[in-house]
Design an enzyme around this catalytic site. Structure first.
Site, PDB file in Angstrom:
ATOM      1  CB  CYS B  94      -7.221 -21.437  52.423  1.00 13.15           C
ATOM      2  SG  CYS B  94      -8.075 -19.876  52.167  1.00 13.15           S
ATOM      3  CG  HIS B 221     -10.826 -24.446  51.289  1.00 15.11           C
ATOM      4  ND1 HIS B 221     -10.258 -24.502  52.532  1.00 15.11           N
ATOM      5  CD2 HIS B 221     -10.952 -23.132  50.991  1.00 15.11           C
ATOM      6  CE1 HIS B 221     -10.044 -23.272  52.987  1.00 15.11           C
ATOM      7  NE2 HIS B 221     -10.455 -22.415  52.066  1.00 15.11           N
ATOM      8  CD  GLU B 223     -10.192 -27.983  53.495  1.00 11.95           C
ATOM      9  OE1 GLU B 223      -9.523 -28.152  52.453  1.00 11.95           O
ATOM     10  OE2 GLU B 223     -10.419 -26.850  53.969  1.00 11.95           O
ATOM     11  CD  GLU B 231     -19.118 -31.737  41.868  1.00  8.88           C
ATOM     12  OE1 GLU B 231     -18.385 -31.373  40.946  1.00  8.88           O
ATOM     13  OE2 GLU B 231     -19.667 -32.857  41.907  1.00  8.88           O
TER      14      GLU B 231
END
Lengths: 979, 267
Positions: B94, B221, B223, B231
């Protein structure tokens, strides 16, 4: 100045997204647009240097750059948009840092200014361009300049405008004569001190006559008149905004005031009742409230409002609101880490385009509801996203009562170790005599002067534009990290607090209570631009600042650390124990007050209430077409999807998101969220919010009860534990000078006591905003007053042991059995149903807290067992709207017979839409039917049908609605799909 | 132990979860403020992997990543080149990817480090967008993505639209440097269609690597998507697994692998 001025203009090679979006926004004008970025730099740079600077400011792959030369494209109008002098310009600030770093110099502030240049092609005239400008800027903080192509060509581009603040005032301290008539005193209180240089009043002190008399008496004893800075400071400290006098003052027979009796009184009782199960750690005394997370950590919460600033400048008001409430976390105890942001907005309907005016004859127009909505939403977007704090939780509520003044709730949850490295409790802090008064973060300017006193009044034509502020989240992010991630654990300071309302005048005086006095040398406070008068420096609410008490032996280490993290630090005085509050300016004493008088010198008042004429009329209802009504209510402002807000707020940063703002494949807005703050632990935090302002017209007691029950119930639905759940109260009232409004307030406060003590959910923090009224004129010059509905927003926050044992709202598996839990009663007063029929009604939902509490404990037990495949708290719109959202979330259908929902013999429409409290809809795997029903045998519940694939069939014995999930989704997502 | 430097300061904000991801992948990561590198308190050479995490360095003012990249270029460029030359790894996510983009760390066969070849522009919708997306790995060269095919993880950015000229695009493609593209859950290309492609990125590009495959940058992302419980479909999957008497895996391996691959590269 004689310095050179450069204009660096950066053009986009392809038409940029902003230009495309604006073309769409102004499609009625049929224009095409190109947008360039402009940096105006006033500094004696060489040509070579300025070229180097330009190269540091653009991307050669996608952009081209020009220095002091006009653009050579075809256009009809050039429109430049920039800030007014003195308005925070973050882009310019970063450009300045880039330049300083590039040449290893320090060019100082106010040398670089950013603006935007629109090249417009289209068959429009200057008047049209002006209209477009006004759509794009807020005249309180921004400026525009228009040139036709011919003018641009002749002048070789736009003008070289440097919006620098030039103050030519002397920095004198004025003595204010208090030996005047009461009439003069009242004028002083309402309009402010007469400035001898400008011969104008400086803006509201918001001091009433009884307060001014008390001040008069004090100075008679001191044998002198007050200085301007003293009087301004007393006004800040004694303001409704800071002292919450309405809650603290004797009201009718409640001599200790409603805060002590009903709010604090409740929490004290609950804590006593809970005994060793008390989970509160810090309540009502710090910037946030704190409860136990686990043996090692505490979780904190605080919710603020920023209503008045958001009415004037929605973007600035909202961003400073969210970044400001972050400081209530950073400033809690010795500094908590912000881990969650929350929002709640009450707006007028955005389709309402009728403008209202603060001045007569169509002068001083208010912003439209749509512009307030757009600005507020974007303000929290920038503030929260830039700060790296996730925003999983929020809501938006629409009603025309919020057209004059919006309500902007902003909250922050924090996490802090219960003990810091030296073994001391993290929520205990005390400035010590001899500690240095240290200010860190942003500099001080004229922005945000009189914010606290201004919000303690109704909004009218005299509302000051200097109350407007723009946030700078990165300046705050830098000191937040430096404090909470480094300085705190190294024990480098004894106390800290936020610079919020009243600026230094409040933060220093507040902290000095811990030790007993202070001396501040005001000339040491760093300014954004020279020329501020001492009183302005002292009360300015310029953002992103904290005040700390740093002991002498830690001072060097503290200053070095801040410097290495890019945080500006100023040592501005000393704390002491002399019981005097002293401010000097260039060595001269300009402020010397007794600490007790400053904090507690305000005279006691007595408030009387008079019963509010609540609505008593219950309408007769006839429903012709169930499907039509259902779709209208599902798609209305307060039930429809506001996904456009949820997804522009980062809710995944910090990787703590478990139950998200949008749930299920169908992405429906949930009413509660769950986060996991520590990756190494399964423990989670559950949060929700609730308000029922329309019930204020029927019963403020029930309004509060419903908000409390809903806020708790929403948490319970996702797996929250009522035995480890705390609440926060935010009262946003109107016309608080009127005794009938005070009666409503008292009703609501009493409900807080009655219900929280039964639920055993302590109130740990709160805030009030008492004057949310707009006074002005409509388009026809008729005087109007628009007051918000008395609004109590209740936030809930709880801790759970295992984030895996949570449940979302979306339907999961076709064939699952659907149950309604709880009794549906004739309680449609103030409901979304009655609103759709333009009725209010008189039968407000009543909450039976004792029974509800037992149910909520059972629900927690069943959630722990994983009983529910989905679970939803029945909210606004009642059973059918709640079930519709569960279906949309799961992209599945249902077939249910609502006559089987437990009810008090109601007609079907009331079963469908009643907003009776303490109810749930759950679905379960059919194999668990027996176990579920036996677990629930002591509670009211009814099996109403099954989860299906697509069809949405609603029966009252026989079918009354036959729709499908795709159609529902369409209706649910229609209203704001282009927002 | 593989040592990871997690860059921080001036508004970078994903350092903690980035460090956590590398740590559970078996590395020893350290969050280092850029000023501690400039003042030479810390040295790049002491680390094996540099990660530029996400965030809002300098508030995205003057273009996302630009100001932070300038600071790096002014003070640490030689150290960074040395680090690259020693065949170590760099990952950017990002805002980190945006910083690396402005630094010109994505060399092509025809360009050197320091030359910018692409740009990351404002999303088509001109607004910040936070949502989960699917990515397809198209690449056999990149060290970080070995064994990853389709993965699922969040984006959260305002400026994420990959942009470059045709020539660069061709070279990226030819040299196997396009790592991740946006796709649907089955791996079919998004073809620019929102929201599968969340920002309008050219050729659906979500992440690229340099010509060696040792430097990767991506907008989404990983991480933030190491654990299954994060999720959005977790509760649905949990319910379905329960009915089949199965358990859900603790990790989303496709994302976790990005970090494990980096650590294993040094073994």
């Amino acid at each position: 100045m004689g310095e050179k001025i450069f204009r660096i203009e950066i053009d986009s090679k392809e038409k940029n997204s902003e230009a495309k979006i604006l073309e769409k926004k102004f499609k009625d004008y049929n224009i095409s647009l190109d947008i360039s970025k402009v940096y105006t730099i006033q500094y004696d740079f060489s040509e070579k240097q300025i070229e180097k600077i330009a190269n540091s400011l653009y991307s050669p792959v996608a952009e081209t750059v020009r220095i002091n030369s006009p653009h050579d494209i075809e256009f009809d109008w050039a429109l430049e948009l920039g800030f007014l002098p003195g308005v925070t310009d973050n882009v310019a600030h970063t450009a300045t840092e880039i330049i300083d770093d590039l040449f290893k110099i320090n060019i100082g502030l106010s040398k670089v200014f950013s603006s935007k240049l629109l090249f417009i092609k289209g068959d429009i005239n200057r008047g049209d361009v002006e209209k477009i400008s006004h759509e794009l800027i807020n005249v309180l903080i921004e400026r525009f300049h228009i040139k036709s192509y011919e003018e641009y060509f002749k002048d070789e581009g736009m003008d070289y405008i440097v919006p620098r603040v030039n103050l030519h005032q002397s920095q004198d301290v004025v003595e204010v004569d208090l030996n005047v008539s009461d009439e003069k005193l009242m004028e002083l209180g309402k309009k402010g001190i007469l400035d001898p240089q400008t011969n104008k009043r400086r803006g509201p002190l918001a001091l009433d006559l009884d307060y001014l008399h008390a001040i008069q008496d004090y100075y008679k004893k001191e044998g002198r008149n007050p200085t301007d800075i003293e009087l301004e400071s007393i006004a800040q400290t004694w303001s409704e905004h800071c002292k919450h006098t309405i809650f603290a003052t004797e009201m009718d027979d409640i001599s200790e005031g409603i805060f002590s009796r009903y709010i604090k009184g409740s929490t004290n009782k609950i804590r006593k009742d809970l005994g060793d199960k008390d989970f509160c750690l810090s309540v009502f005394k710090d910037n946030s409230g704190g409860i136990i997370f686990d043996d090692e950590f505490m979780v904190t919460d605080k919710v603020e409002t920023h209503n008045s600033p958001s009415a004037l400048d929605p973007f600035g008001g909202a961003i400073t609101g969210i970044v400001g409430v972050n400081r209530d976390t950073i400033g809690f105890g010795l500094g908590a880490l912000p881990i969650v942001n929350k929002y709640g907005y009450c707006f007028g309907r955005p389709e309402d385009t009728r403008i209202i005016y603060r001045g007569k004859n169509k002068t001083n127009p208010s912003l439209s509801s749509r512009r307030i909505l757009d600005g507020v939403i974007y303000g929290v977007n920038v503030g929260g996203n830039c700060s790296g704090i996730p925003t999983p939780q929020g809501f938006v509520f629409f009603d025309d009562h919020y057209k004059g003044k919006p309500l902007v709730f902003v909250g922050t949850v924090g996490l802090i170790p219960r003990k810091i490295s030296n073994g001391e409790l993290s929520h205990e802090k005390e400035a010590q005599p001899g500690d240095n008064v240290v200010m860190i973060g942003g500099r001080v300017g004229k922005d945000g002067i009189h914010g606290a006193t201004f919000s303690s009044e109704e909004m009218d034509e005299g509302s000051p534009a200097t109350a407007v502020q723009i946030g700078d989240p990165i300046t705050q992010k830098k000191f937040s990290d430096a404090l909470v991630k480094e300085a705190r654990d190294r024990g480098l300071y004894n106390s800290l607090t936020d610079n919020g309302a009243g600026g230094l005048s409040c933060s220093v005086a507040e902290m000095a209570k811990e030790c007993g006095g202070f001396v501040v040398d005001l000339e040491k406070v760093p300014l954004k631009y020279p020329g501020l008068q001492p009183w302005e420096t002292w009360i300015s609410e310029s953002q992103e600042r904290m005040t700390l008490a740093v002991p002498e032996d830690k001072l060097n280490e503290f200053v070095d650390l801040m410097e290495s993290r890019g945080v500006e630090t100023s040592i501005i005085g000393k704390f002491n124990d002399t019981n005097r509050a002293i401010v000097r300016f260039n060595g001269k004493e300009i402020f010397n007050l007794d600490m007790d008088f400053l904090h507690d010198g305000l005279p006691e008042r007595k408030l009387k209430t008079k019963p509010y004429p609540y609505n008593k009329k219950e309408p007769k209802i006839v429903i012709d077409d169930h499907t039509e009504l259902f779709e209208e209510i599902l798609g209305n402002h307060n039930n429809c999807s506001y996904e456009f807000i949820s997804r522009q707020y980062d809710h995944e940063v910090q990787n703590n998101s478990i139950i998200k703002p949008l749930q299920g494949k169908g992405r429906v807005n949930g009413t509660a969220s769950v986060v996991r703050p520590l990756a190494k632990s399964k423990k989670g935090i559950v949060m929700s919010q609730s308000l029922y302002p329309r019930l204020s017209e029927i019963s403020c007691y029930d309004m509060a009860a419903c908000a409390i029950d809903t806020s708790i119930r929403n948490c319970v639905a996702v797996g929250g534990n009522i035995n480890h759940l705390a609440l926060l109260d935010n009262f946003c009232w109107c016309s608080s000078g009127e005794s009938e409004r005070l009666a409503q307030l008292k009703d609501a406060a009493k409900a807080c006591y009655d219900y929280t003590t039964i639920y055993k959910t302590p109130l740990i923090s709160g805030k009030d905003s008492m004057y949310n009224d707009f006074k002005g004129f409509d388009e026809n010059n008729n005087p109007i007053k628009i007051s918000v509905l008395p609004t109590l927003m209740i936030s809930s926050i709880g801790v759970i042991d295992d984030i895996h044992k949570t449940t979302t709202t979306d339907l999961k598996v076709p064939g699952d059995i659907i149950y309604v839990i709880g009794m549906t009663k004739d309680e449609c007063g103030g409901s979304e149903f009655y609103y759709a029929l333009k009725e209010i009604g008189s039968k407000s939902p009543k909450v039976n807290a004792k029974k509800a509490r037992e149910l909520y404990e059972k629900m927690y037990e069943l959630n722990q067992k994983g009983m529910f495949s989905s679970c939803s708290s029945v909210g606004p719109g009642g059973l059918i709207i709640t079930l519709a959202k569960m279906a949309i979330g799961g992209q599945l259908g249902v077939e249910v017979d609502f006559s089987k929902a437990p009810n008090e013999d109601l007609p079907i429409e009331k079963i469908l839409y009643s907003e009776s409290q303490s109810r749930f809809i759950v679905t379960i795997d059919p194999t668990n039917k027996e176990e579920f029903e036996s677990e629930m045998k002591d509670f009211v519940f009814g099996e109403i049908g099954l989860v299906k694939n697509e069809e949405f069939v609603i029966k009252n014995n026989k079918e009354i609605i036959n729709s499908n999930v795709k159609k529902l989704e369409e209706v649910y997502k229609e209203r704001f799909k282009d927002y | 132990m593989v040592r990871v430097l997690i860059m921080s300061g001036y508004g970078i904000n994903c350092e903690k979860e980035s460090a956590h991801a590398f740590n559970i992948a078996g590395a020893d990561s350290e969050i280092v403020h850029i000023n501690d590198l400039i003042s030479k308190k810390k040295k790049l050479a002491d680390y094996d992997i540099i990660m530029f995490p996400g965030g809002f360095s300098y508030g995205d003012d003057t273009g996302s990543g630009n100001a932070f990249a300038n600071k790096l270029r002014n003070h640490l460029w030689d150290d960074l080149l040395e680090f690259i030359k020693s065949e170590k790894l760099i990952l950017g996510v990002c805002n980190g990817f945006q910083i690396m983009t402005h630094l010109g760390l994505f060399s092509l066969p025809s360009t050197d480090y320091g030359q910018r070849v692409h740009s990351i522009r404002w999303n088509n919708q001109n607004r910040y967008e936070c949502r989960w997306v699917h990515l397809k790995n198209n690449n056999s060269k990149c060290v970080f993505t070995k064994g990853v095919d389709v993965t699922h993880l969040p984006v959260a950015h305002g400026e994420g639209r990959f942009f470059c000229d045709e020539k660069v695009l061709e070279e990226l493609e030819k040299n196997n440097q396009i790592v991740f593209t946006y796709c649907d859950e089955k791996g079919n290309p998004a073809n620019g269609v929102f929201p599968i492609n969340p920002n309008g990125a050219m050729r659906d590009i979500a992440g690229i690597c340099d010509s060696t495959g040792r430097i990767m940058g991506m907008m989404p992302h990983p991480e933030r998507a190491i654990y299954s419980v994060n999720e959005p479909e977790f509760h649905l999957k949990k319910e379905i697994s329960k009915r089949k008497n199965n358990n859900i895996d603790e990790f989303i391996e496709t994302n976790f692998n990005i970090f494990k691959n980096a650590v294993n590269y040094f073994k």
